[in-house]
Write a protein that holds these residues in place. Structure first.
Motif, PDB file in Angstrom:
ATOM      1  N   VAL A 221      62.800  19.193  97.316  1.00  0.00           N
ATOM      2  CA  VAL A 221      62.797  20.383  98.171  1.00  0.00           C
ATOM      3  C   VAL A 221      61.842  21.412  97.600  1.00  0.00           C
ATOM      4  O   VAL A 221      61.660  21.502  96.373  1.00  0.00           O
ATOM      5  N   GLN A 222      61.238  22.182  98.491  1.00  0.00           N
ATOM      6  CA  GLN A 222      60.357  23.262  98.053  1.00  0.00           C
ATOM      7  C   GLN A 222      60.427  24.420  99.039  1.00  0.00           C
ATOM      8  O   GLN A 222      60.414  24.221 100.247  1.00  0.00           O
ATOM      9  N   LEU A 223      60.535  25.604  98.475  1.00  0.00           N
ATOM     10  CA  LEU A 223      60.634  26.832  99.259  1.00  0.00           C
ATOM     11  C   LEU A 223      59.242  27.433  99.386  1.00  0.00           C
ATOM     12  O   LEU A 223      58.560  27.664  98.376  1.00  0.00           O
ATOM     13  N   ILE A 224      58.821  27.681 100.641  1.00  0.00           N
ATOM     14  CA  ILE A 224      57.460  28.137 100.926  1.00  0.00           C
ATOM     15  C   ILE A 224      57.495  29.545 101.509  1.00  0.00           C
ATOM     16  O   ILE A 224      58.322  29.855 102.368  1.00  0.00           O
ATOM     17  N   ASP A 225      56.586  30.389 101.027  1.00  0.00           N
ATOM     18  CA  ASP A 225      56.375  31.701 101.636  1.00  0.00           C
ATOM     19  C   ASP A 225      55.598  31.490 102.932  1.00  0.00           C
ATOM     20  O   ASP A 225      54.443  31.051 102.910  1.00  0.00           O
ATOM     21  N   ALA A 226      56.232  31.788 104.072  1.00  0.00           N
ATOM     22  CA  ALA A 226      55.603  31.508 105.359  1.00  0.00           C
ATOM     23  C   ALA A 226      54.363  32.365 105.594  1.00  0.00           C
ATOM     24  O   ALA A 226      53.453  31.959 106.315  1.00  0.00           O
ATOM     25  N   ALA A 234      60.487  24.961  93.743  1.00  0.00           N
ATOM     26  CA  ALA A 234      60.563  23.544  94.100  1.00  0.00           C
ATOM     27  C   ALA A 234      61.391  22.808  93.060  1.00  0.00           C
ATOM     28  O   ALA A 234      61.441  23.205  91.887  1.00  0.00           O
ATOM     29  N   GLN A 235      62.041  21.733  93.502  1.00  0.00           N
ATOM     30  CA  GLN A 235      62.834  20.938  92.559  1.00  0.00           C
ATOM     31  C   GLN A 235      63.074  19.542  93.116  1.00  0.00           C
ATOM     32  O   GLN A 235      63.177  19.343  94.326  1.00  0.00           O
ATOM     33  N   ASP A 236      63.137  18.575  92.182  1.00  0.00           N
ATOM     34  CA  ASP A 236      63.500  17.199  92.510  1.00  0.00           C
ATOM     35  C   ASP A 236      64.920  16.937  92.033  1.00  0.00           C
ATOM     36  O   ASP A 236      65.331  17.415  90.972  1.00  0.00           O
TER      37      ASP A 236
END
Length: 705
Positions: A221-226, A234-236
């Protein structure tokens, strides 16, 4: 006065007046161009306003330039250096005249194009980006997770992991979380994250992937600034099937931390996984969820019927699986509400109640259990007060749940609280902005309030999001009809070969007194359960109605007789307001067969059920339908008071409007009755511009008397 006339003459001689008109015309044209291009160029809403301010500031400088300078073949020269009657002065005047005409033509063209684009392309409005300044910083959308497994049959598992993470995020009150329905059509890893963020109204996007191989699972998962596309976090997660569930809570907690959303102790506690400790049960549950979600998106009874045994198998493997009980209950309630698809509706409702109560017994603070209980109260029991209480409890536990907000709106409009229902749907749409069905539901609430322009806009938005939304098309047609009586425009809204579109056209052709044409179109609709479902008049009776309007009793009665066993079979299955509709259908068939006593008994049952239901959405319609039956029997003394009452009852707008007094052939048998004429005078302002002419008495197409 002489001096003033001399100054005006000088302005004209120096072409200052022409220059002023040219400047104003050019500024007008350019401002329209800026306004139309601003969304595509990503310009802020105030860009047009500041452009106009700049034009106003520049206007006196332009006039001063026109006063002091003149254009010559050698370039601009001071006016005092050019002879008073120099040929270039007249040449410049002609050039300015042509330029003025040119900019005015461009300005008018831009004005017209902007008008027709807005009227003719609702997709533009639907896809319009939400201004960046109105997007909360703590907002997120979870995009569809990418399936990296070699076995593509694992799609259900990938969708399940995504949905579990989304659900846990929705449990956090400090976050605005977009529902799955609005994100489903986006790519897993899109390139233009800024546009997606603006369309969904969020500051961040969560991307992810799942790879499942045997017992091993890798979740990324990875959190993106829109706004910038930058990665925030991000993390696995490398897990086995035995311990993969729990990732959803960890992801939700890390997202909350990254977005600086504070978690209450209760919210922290709810981050724990709701899945069972049994691997087989969890796998069956995710398969059931995949089917149930497909059913919810498409109103597919087949998908719900597939999901129900899978939930039961999951419970058999894990008897304390509260979430499985809750979701099973919801699927059963939904399937029952949409007719049961050959399953026993009463048993489905009873099982749904039992399973919701079991879910609450196992997990009192499970939002899904409260939601299931609420739908059991609403769909299964018609108990609106208890349903609202359950939905309120679910929202207290999960504030960012569009489904629960929409459920609240469903019940509020049944109670006749239309403003509250509209507000609930609007809140749900803020969390699920790309959901065509929700936009359609909002339109229906507007119709109940008889606010047809607002309803039409909502249905157009629904169709911009999903051009195949047949429900929105059908209601758009009705909204047009009830607002203006414009049958040709209502017909244009429901073109297509789908049975639902054909049936709506059959109704509209009937209003035009084109009974033969309506009959031919009706014959082209397959007589299947999907097309003529529960609480809908069977095809045989639809044909009987048309024959009745044509005065052909000989053909109508056998069709009424054919309809009776179908209606009685459905009557035994239904409850509440749906059963009232079946009694209404039974009344029509019995009266069509001249069984007056049985018909009047069925009418009494209809009205009693409608009154006891407290349903403001369809209760007024049942009054109206009964008035139709009285009118067909030429009992104006019974029909007119009931018709008047139905038209004055809040909520009638979704099923009827005063304009129909002139259009509906059902009133032809009593049209000249003095009491009906009084009703026409009362609603005279609704009289449509075009009124279909009833066929001449005694013709083969004459309405039944």
């Amino acid at each position: 006065m002489a001096e003033r006339r001399g100054f005006l003459a000088e302005l004209k001689r120096r072409n200052v007046l022409r220059a002023a008109v040219l400047y104003a015309g050019a500024a007008w044209a350019l401002s329209q161009g800026v306004a139309q291009l601003a969304p595509a160029l990503g310009l802020p809403d105030y860009a047009t306003r500041w452009f106009l301010i700049a034009c106003v500031i520049g206007f006196p400088f332009w006039l001063a330039f026109a006063w002091f300078y003149e254009f010559t073949p050698g370039g601009f020269r001071r006016e005092s250096e050019v002879a008073v009657d120099a040929p270039q002065r007249h040449s410049n005047a002609r050039r300015l005249d042509f330029a003025i005409i040119g900019v005015l033509v461009i300005a008018v063209a831009l004005l017209a194009s902007g008008y027709f684009v807005k009227r003719g392309a609702p997709a533009v409005a639907a896809a319009q980006a939400i201004p960046a300044h109105s997007i909360p910083a703590r907002s997120i959308a979870v995009l569809p997770f990418q399936n990296l497994s070699d076995d593509k049959k694992n799609e259900y598992f990938v969708a399940g992991i995504q949905d579990l993470i989304l659900t846990k995020l929705a449990d956090i009150g400090g976050l605005k979380v977009i529902a799955r329905t609005s994100t489903a059509k986006y790519a897993s890893r899109p390139e233009d994250v800024k546009s997606i963020g603006q369309q969904l109204g969020v500051a961040t996007l969560l991307e992810g992937s799942v790879q499942k191989a045997g017992n091993q699972v890798l979740v990324n998962v990875q959190l993106i600034d829109a706004g910038s596309g930058a990665h925030i976090w991000a993390q696995d997660y490398t897990r086995t099937l035995d311990n993969v569930f729990g990732v959803e809570g960890d992801v939700a907690e890390k997202v909350a931390t990254a977005l600086k959303a504070k978690l209450s102790p209760a919210e922290t506690a709810r981050l724990a996984s709701d899945m069972s400790a049994n691997q087989t049960a969890n796998n069956l549950f995710l398969q059931a969820e995949y089917q149930a979600n497909q059913g919810q998106m498409n109103h597919s009874t087949t998908s719900w019927k597939t999901a129900i045994p899978l939930y039961r198998q999951a419970i058999a493997q894990a008897p304390n699986f509260a979430l499985a009980y809750a979701r099973l209950s919801y699927a059963q309630s939904e399937l029952a509400w949409f007719g049961g698809a050959d399953m026993d509706v009463r048993q489905l409702n009873a099982d749904a109640r039992s399973n919701a109560e079991q879910a609450l017994k196992l997990a009192p603070n499970l939002p899904a259990a409260q939601l299931a209980l609420g739908f059991s109260d609403y769909w299964g029991r018609g108990n609106y007060a208890d349903a609202l209480q359950a939905f309120a409890t679910a929202l207290a536990l999960r504030p960012n749940d569009a489904d629960t907000l929409a459920a609240q709106g469903y019940v509020e409009r049944r109670q006749g609280r239309f403003d509250a229902a509209i507000a609930s749907f609007q809140k749900a749409i803020a969390l699920d902005p790309r959901n065509s069905s929700l936009a359609s539901e909002l339109g229906q609430a507007w119709m109940m309030a008889s606010r047809y322009p607002d309803a039409e806009h909502a249905f157009q938005r629904a169709l911009a999001l999903d051009p195949h939304n047949l429900v929105a098309k059908q209601f758009l047609s009705s909204a047009i009809l009830y607002a203006t009586g414009d049958i040709p425009r209502a017909l244009a809204a429901v073109q297509g070969a789908a049975p639902a579109m054909k049936l709506q056209r059959v109704t509209l052709l009937t209003y035009q007194r084109k009974y033969r044409k309506a009959m031919v179109l009706l014959d082209s609709v397959p007589d299947t359960l999907d097309n003529f479902a529960v609480s809908i008049v069977p095809k045989a009776m639809k044909k009987a109605e048309l024959y009745g309007l044509m005065g052909d009793t000989a053909h109508a009665q056998p069709l009424y007789a054919k309809s009776l066993p179908i209606i009685r079979a459905q009557l035994a299955q239904q409850q509440g307001i749906n059963q009232a509709f079946e009694w209404q259908n039974l009344a029509e068939a019995e009266l069509g067969l001249a069984h007056t006593t049985q018909g009047l008994y069925a009418i009494a049952k209809t009205q009693a059920l409608a009154a006891s239901s407290g349903d403001h959405m369809y209760g007024p319609a049942l009054m109206n339908y009964t008035a139709v039956l009285y009118a067909e029997a030429q009992r104006a003394d019974l029909a007119v008071p009931l018709l008047a009452k139905s038209l004055a009852t809040p909520g009638i707008g979704i099923n009827y409007s005063p304009v129909m007094l002139w259009l509906d052939p059902a009133w032809d048998p009593i049209r000249h009755d003095p009491a009906f004429q009084v009703l026409l005078k009362k609603y005279a302002k609704y009289k449509p511009a075009v009124i279909p002419v009833a066929p001449a008495s005694g013709s083969t197409a004459a309405p039944a008397s």
